[in-house]
Design a protein around this motif. Sequence first.
Motif, PDB file in Angstrom:
ATOM      1  N   VAL A 208       0.832  -1.214   0.000  1.00  0.00           N
ATOM      2  CA  VAL A 208       0.000   0.000   0.000  1.00  0.00           C
ATOM      3  C   VAL A 208       0.867   1.266   0.000  1.00  0.00           C
ATOM      4  O   VAL A 208       1.079   1.863  -1.059  1.00  0.00           O
ATOM      5  N   PRO A 209       1.407   1.720   1.131  1.00  0.00           N
ATOM      6  CA  PRO A 209       2.140   3.001   1.052  1.00  0.00           C
ATOM      7  C   PRO A 209       3.416   2.952   0.233  1.00  0.00           C
ATOM      8  O   PRO A 209       3.812   3.968  -0.342  1.00  0.00           O
ATOM      9  N   LEU A 210       4.053   1.772   0.146  1.00  0.00           N
ATOM     10  CA  LEU A 210       5.361   1.716  -0.518  1.00  0.00           C
ATOM     11  C   LEU A 210       5.297   1.225  -1.960  1.00  0.00           C
ATOM     12  O   LEU A 210       6.346   1.107  -2.606  1.00  0.00           O
ATOM     13  N   THR A 211       4.109   0.942  -2.476  1.00  0.00           N
ATOM     14  CA  THR A 211       3.987   0.547  -3.885  1.00  0.00           C
ATOM     15  C   THR A 211       2.849   1.281  -4.567  1.00  0.00           C
ATOM     16  O   THR A 211       3.049   2.063  -5.492  1.00  0.00           O
ATOM     17  N   PHE A 212       1.610   1.045  -4.122  1.00  0.00           N
ATOM     18  CA  PHE A 212       0.454   1.613  -4.812  1.00  0.00           C
ATOM     19  C   PHE A 212       0.486   3.140  -4.842  1.00  0.00           C
ATOM     20  O   PHE A 212       0.034   3.759  -5.802  1.00  0.00           O
ATOM     21  N   PHE A 213       1.024   3.766  -3.802  1.00  0.00           N
ATOM     22  CA  PHE A 213       0.981   5.224  -3.712  1.00  0.00           C
ATOM     23  C   PHE A 213       2.264   5.895  -4.192  1.00  0.00           C
ATOM     24  O   PHE A 213       2.367   7.113  -4.172  1.00  0.00           O
ATOM     25  N   MET A 214       3.228   5.104  -4.639  1.00  0.00           N
ATOM     26  CA  MET A 214       4.526   5.669  -4.938  1.00  0.00           C
ATOM     27  C   MET A 214       4.559   6.529  -6.206  1.00  0.00           C
ATOM     28  O   MET A 214       5.402   7.395  -6.345  1.00  0.00           O
TER      29      MET A 214
END
Length: 858
Positions: A208-214
């Motif tokens: 989530v924070p470290l892939t989808f939102f990057m």
Amino acid sequence: MGSDEEVDVVVIGSGMGGLAAARTIAQFGGKRVLVLEQHYTLGGMTHEFSRAGRFRFGTGLHYMSASAGPFLGFMTDGRAQLSPLPDEYDALHFPGFDFAVPAGKERFRERLKERFPAESDAIDRFFRTTRWAMAGLTARNVLASFPDGVRKAGAPIVERLFPSAFRLLRDQVARSFRDPRLRAVLAARWGLYGTPPASSAFGYHGAVPLTFFMDGTAHPVGGPQELNRVVLEILRRYGVELRPRQTVHEVLLEGGKVAGVDVEDTATGRRYRVRTDTVVSAAGVRNTYALIGKSHELADLPEERSAVMLFLGLDRSPAEFGLRGENHWFMPDLDEPDGVHRPPGEGTLYVSFASLNNPAARHHTVELLELVDPKVVDQWRGTPGAERPDSYRKFKDELTERLLARLEERWPGFRETIAFAELATPLSFETYQRSVRGSFYRLAATPQRLRSARAGCRTPVRGLFVAGQDAWGSGVVGALAGGLMVANAVLKPRQLGTMWRAIRSGGITRDAAGPWEGYLRVARIEVLTPTVRRFRFESLDGGTMPFSFVAGQCVKVDLPVAVEPIERSYSICSSPGESGFVEIAVKHEPDGLGSGFLHKDLEAGLAMRVSGPHGEFTWEPGSAKGTADPLLLIAGGVGITPLMSVLLAAADAGHTGRVVLLASYRSEDEVLFGPEIEALRSRLPGLEVSVFATDRQGRIGYDELLPHAGPATRVHLCGPAPMMQDLIGRLAELGVPREAIRTEAFVSGRSRETRREKAHAIAVAAAAAGVTKFMIGTAVGAPAFPCSPGQSVLDAANAVGVALPQSCGEGACGTCRVRVLCGAYETDDRGMFSADELEAGWRLACQTLPTGDLVIGQ
């Protein structure tokens, strides 16, 4: 128990996961799907609510990946419009230092190295581990959609191959870095999936924070409800039935297989049973197992966290405090960065500014979220909302004050902008979301969940599946993926191949023959006369317009004059050859809701929902320039707006034939487009213009038409209804064929309200007389079709698939002409017909409300 119904598939819950399962099973499996939603609003956590008559708040979707990917593109048929957040989209605030998260994985990595150069190599290793953990989570979730035997055999292999996915987030950052500040930065934003670092599996954090939102983040234009609206519209097109206010009390089992569901319609109290062999529950794993009496099988799964949310409505823009729409995360300290052991209001706090990121927002709002232990409201749990003691109100007031104090500390003076505040607690989420103990993200994102056979889309019961966040992961896209995992388990291999090809395409391309629908930005507002303004609409990115049109067509605009918008049709007055914008001109009508908003409240920069083009009041240049029949354009007042588009189209095409414009206004002060028309004289050598001020010269009549009208004349007539009715008769006297006369009426939105009032009166009278339907027959001998009292002829025909010509649906375009041969009805002729045509029975189907059986012809 009421009488049984029968469908192929029942979906419990209308969150994005349930809707994804419903659509794919209906579209690719050809199944009859029924969606049952306990709430009065469909859409799960994508729905919004309003307060104080002006503020709109989202309930669960605050921001999403700027590259929402093929899943969302598929679910919205490529119609999702996203507005990007600022480049530094997440501002992290720790004791003693801040860190701004930039869009782009490489930029994030480089910023980390700049701030923590001693750990540069460790940062590179960490991101490699993140990719591996993300792959492990994906493999585990896909495997969970396979039959039990395959899952059991594959689960140990996945954990051996991807151990980091199952490792605690706290342990992963501890083994990766020495600097506690770097650990804190990379463990932050666990609130995006709801489980603190001491308990969460690194696979979820990596996903989530470290892939989808990057790659950056975005907010839906129009708010989360816009995604909801589009998705529901598409589902109805595939025949999915959607019922709100339906509580499922039990999933029925026979011989270890699904047999149906017992349901209560909470609006009426009726209990009934739906027979089916397939049930998809988007109500979460815990609720699902409760419906089959197996809650005890989930005892090994840790309890989830709930949330408190503070919704604020502001009188002024947050931009006054230097905010640009980025999210702000406040962490209480480095030793305990999650703040889970602190009192509510003092833990990790997330603050979002949706109104700064939604160009369609009229009023400014702020939403604060803190994940809390559901036990904080145990003493009031089980008491009805209206009966909770003063101690509950005191708890909410004190918690609100603590949250506001944190905002005020960061942005002094912020409190003074607050016009509205409302706090939701875990009890609120229990009530509206129906989650167990108010869990905000459903199952906790723990290693235990990854290892559990119960945490996935399959259950031990044949025919029972779980969709939504519990089948994949947190958030709207995570829930959507969970719905697709159900399709993976339900559909046949051939159907799955078709489905995944459609999903990979990222949504369908719009049919160029149909109207486009979406948001456009108001780029300019120009005063033309004391009562008329011109409005220019551009695409949100300032590029090419998403649709083209023909001269004389109109657009429909949703006007946010109240909690629910009203729709109005406005003719386009700009050239069809202009690809960068469209323009409309609107007269301010006294007491007119739509025109009042456009003239008094609308400001440049606001995004408005628009659909178009619509209408058959069209003109296109002939292929043989200069040899076409005479073209007579007749306008009354603001009725000149579509005719301006015709003149511009003719000029752009190099038209050299004779074009006559007769335009009448009440006074010379109300004359429209004078400079534009004068400029067109040099481009249209055959243009003749006569302008009439009716306060001095009277109206256009027979004598004014005589030099210009004849059997070969083509006429476009637009203006007030009485003027049009009179001129249609005069043109007929001059030999102009009726089929050569195009008409469009400029009507007030108040006429629609009048029609609704008439429809209500007809429905009430019919109910009192015991009449449930009227029958509408056709002169061609086709079967008669039913019309509910209060329905228009057009609505009744559309409901049963009887084809009638139509366009605007509100009596402006005159397309839906029908001839009423016999029967009783109420109508408004809209000035679309001459007196002789009215005598012959010609009416507009969209305005005609039967009060008895009718026979119509065309």
